[in-house]
Scaffold this motif. Sequence first.
Motif, PDB file in Angstrom:
ATOM      1  N   UNK A  56      -5.360   3.968 -11.229  1.00  0.00           N
ATOM      2  CA  UNK A  56      -4.518   4.113 -10.043  1.00  0.00           C
ATOM      3  C   UNK A  56      -4.307   2.762  -9.387  1.00  0.00           C
ATOM      4  N   UNK A  95      -3.281   1.426  -5.576  1.00  0.00           N
ATOM      5  CA  UNK A  95      -3.075   1.760  -4.181  1.00  0.00           C
ATOM      6  C   UNK A  95      -2.613   0.510  -3.441  1.00  0.00           C
ATOM      7  N   UNK A 100      -2.524  -1.162   0.439  1.00  0.00           N
ATOM      8  CA  UNK A 100      -3.152  -1.022   1.746  1.00  0.00           C
ATOM      9  C   UNK A 100      -2.681  -2.130   2.674  1.00  0.00           C
ATOM     10  N   UNK A 102      -5.688  -2.755   8.159  1.00  0.00           N
ATOM     11  CA  UNK A 102      -6.117  -1.768   9.143  1.00  0.00           C
ATOM     12  C   UNK A 102      -5.633  -0.359   8.890  1.00  0.00           C
ATOM     13  N   UNK A 103      -4.908  -0.156   7.789  1.00  0.00           N
ATOM     14  CA  UNK A 103      -4.370   1.154   7.459  1.00  0.00           C
ATOM     15  C   UNK A 103      -5.087   1.748   6.252  1.00  0.00           C
ATOM     16  N   UNK A 104      -4.779   2.995   5.965  1.00  0.00           N
ATOM     17  CA  UNK A 104      -5.413   3.644   4.832  1.00  0.00           C
ATOM     18  C   UNK A 104      -4.690   3.290   3.539  1.00  0.00           C
ATOM     19  N   UNK A 105      -5.406   3.309   2.429  1.00  0.00           N
ATOM     20  CA  UNK A 105      -4.747   3.071   1.134  1.00  0.00           C
ATOM     21  C   UNK A 105      -3.755   4.192   0.824  1.00  0.00           C
ATOM     22  N   UNK A 123      -1.259   5.717  -2.354  1.00  0.00           N
ATOM     23  CA  UNK A 123      -1.065   5.673  -3.794  1.00  0.00           C
ATOM     24  C   UNK A 123       0.331   5.154  -4.140  1.00  0.00           C
ATOM     25  N   UNK A 155      -5.044  -2.379  -4.412  1.00  0.00           N
ATOM     26  CA  UNK A 155      -6.332  -1.955  -4.952  1.00  0.00           C
ATOM     27  C   UNK A 155      -6.118  -1.223  -6.268  1.00  0.00           C
ATOM     28  N   UNK A 157     -10.904   6.328 -12.674  1.00  0.00           N
ATOM     29  CA  UNK A 157     -11.787   7.486 -12.719  1.00  0.00           C
ATOM     30  C   UNK A 157     -12.288   7.614 -14.140  1.00  0.00           C
ATOM     31  N   UNK A 165     -15.659  10.515  -8.067  1.00  0.00           N
ATOM     32  CA  UNK A 165     -14.608   9.885  -7.296  1.00  0.00           C
ATOM     33  C   UNK A 165     -14.028   8.699  -8.038  1.00  0.00           C
ATOM     34  N   UNK A 166     -13.358   7.852  -7.318  1.00  0.00           N
ATOM     35  CA  UNK A 166     -12.753   6.663  -7.896  1.00  0.00           C
ATOM     36  C   UNK A 166     -13.622   5.447  -7.645  1.00  0.00           C
ATOM     37  N   UNK A 202     -13.261   1.530  -7.045  1.00  0.00           N
ATOM     38  CA  UNK A 202     -12.192   0.630  -6.608  1.00  0.00           C
ATOM     39  C   UNK A 202     -12.557  -0.816  -6.862  1.00  0.00           C
ATOM     40  N   UNK A 203     -11.543  -1.600  -7.185  1.00  0.00           N
ATOM     41  CA  UNK A 203     -11.688  -3.034  -7.143  1.00  0.00           C
ATOM     42  C   UNK A 203     -11.640  -3.499  -5.696  1.00  0.00           C
ATOM     43  N   UNK A 204     -11.917  -4.781  -5.489  1.00  0.00           N
ATOM     44  CA  UNK A 204     -11.962  -5.307  -4.125  1.00  0.00           C
ATOM     45  C   UNK A 204     -10.583  -5.605  -3.571  1.00  0.00           C
TER      46      UNK A 204
END
Lengths: 112, 115
Positions: free
Chosen positions: A34, A36, A38, A41-44, A46, A88, A92, A99-100, A102-104
């Motif tokens: 996946x 994402x 971002x 200050x906001x949510x990731x 898709x 990001x 999976x 869950x997933x 994530x990379x940094x």
Amino acid sequence: QKEVEQNSGPLSVPEGAIASLNCTYSDRGSQSFFWYRQYSGKSPELIMSIYSNGDKEDGRFTAQLNKASQYVSLLIRDSQPSDSATYLCAWRGGGGADGLTFGKGTHLIIQP
Amino acid sequence: DADVTQTPRNRITKTGKRIMLECSQTKGHDRMYWYRQDPGLGLRLIYYSFDVKDINKGEISDGYSVSRQAQAKFSLSLESAIPNQTALYFCATSDSTDLSGNTIYFGEGSWLTVV
């Protein structure tokens, strides 16, 4: 340990050019991948998912997956200033049990 | 209205205090997650739940506990908050019947500062 590696950047790309974001992962059992986006200050949110080797295109975005080499990439064509964000990658593993991972994230800056 | 709602959105608390972050979702998803995000460290999984009776520890569960009160509700507790738990916390959901690979959808996040 299962890991996802991304270049943190910042990656600076001129407006209108192609932005190329890359990600490598450690688990050969990975099933789904996946990307994402971002904003600070906001949510990731898709952008794309990919699970088969090859390319998957959606508008200006193309995801590329190479399971043999264990990398996944995201190309953004005709980059716009609004594409400036942190991207990001995530994967999976088999069974979807945890869950997933994530990379940094890679911080992308589109220069007007 | 957001499909995944977190409360509170911002909280400042003192060291040693108990704090609960709540999450509710209207997506009808069975799986729920709590992640924290720290600068330079990315998103890390704290706990996840496949259904009301199933709770699992993630990568960084120490110092946290969770409760799945209903399919739509999943709360995260810090029993005794410490400053290094200052972070942005995200609740997330996914649908186990999603044949596209269990895409995860995030809430708007809760900023927690422990002083």
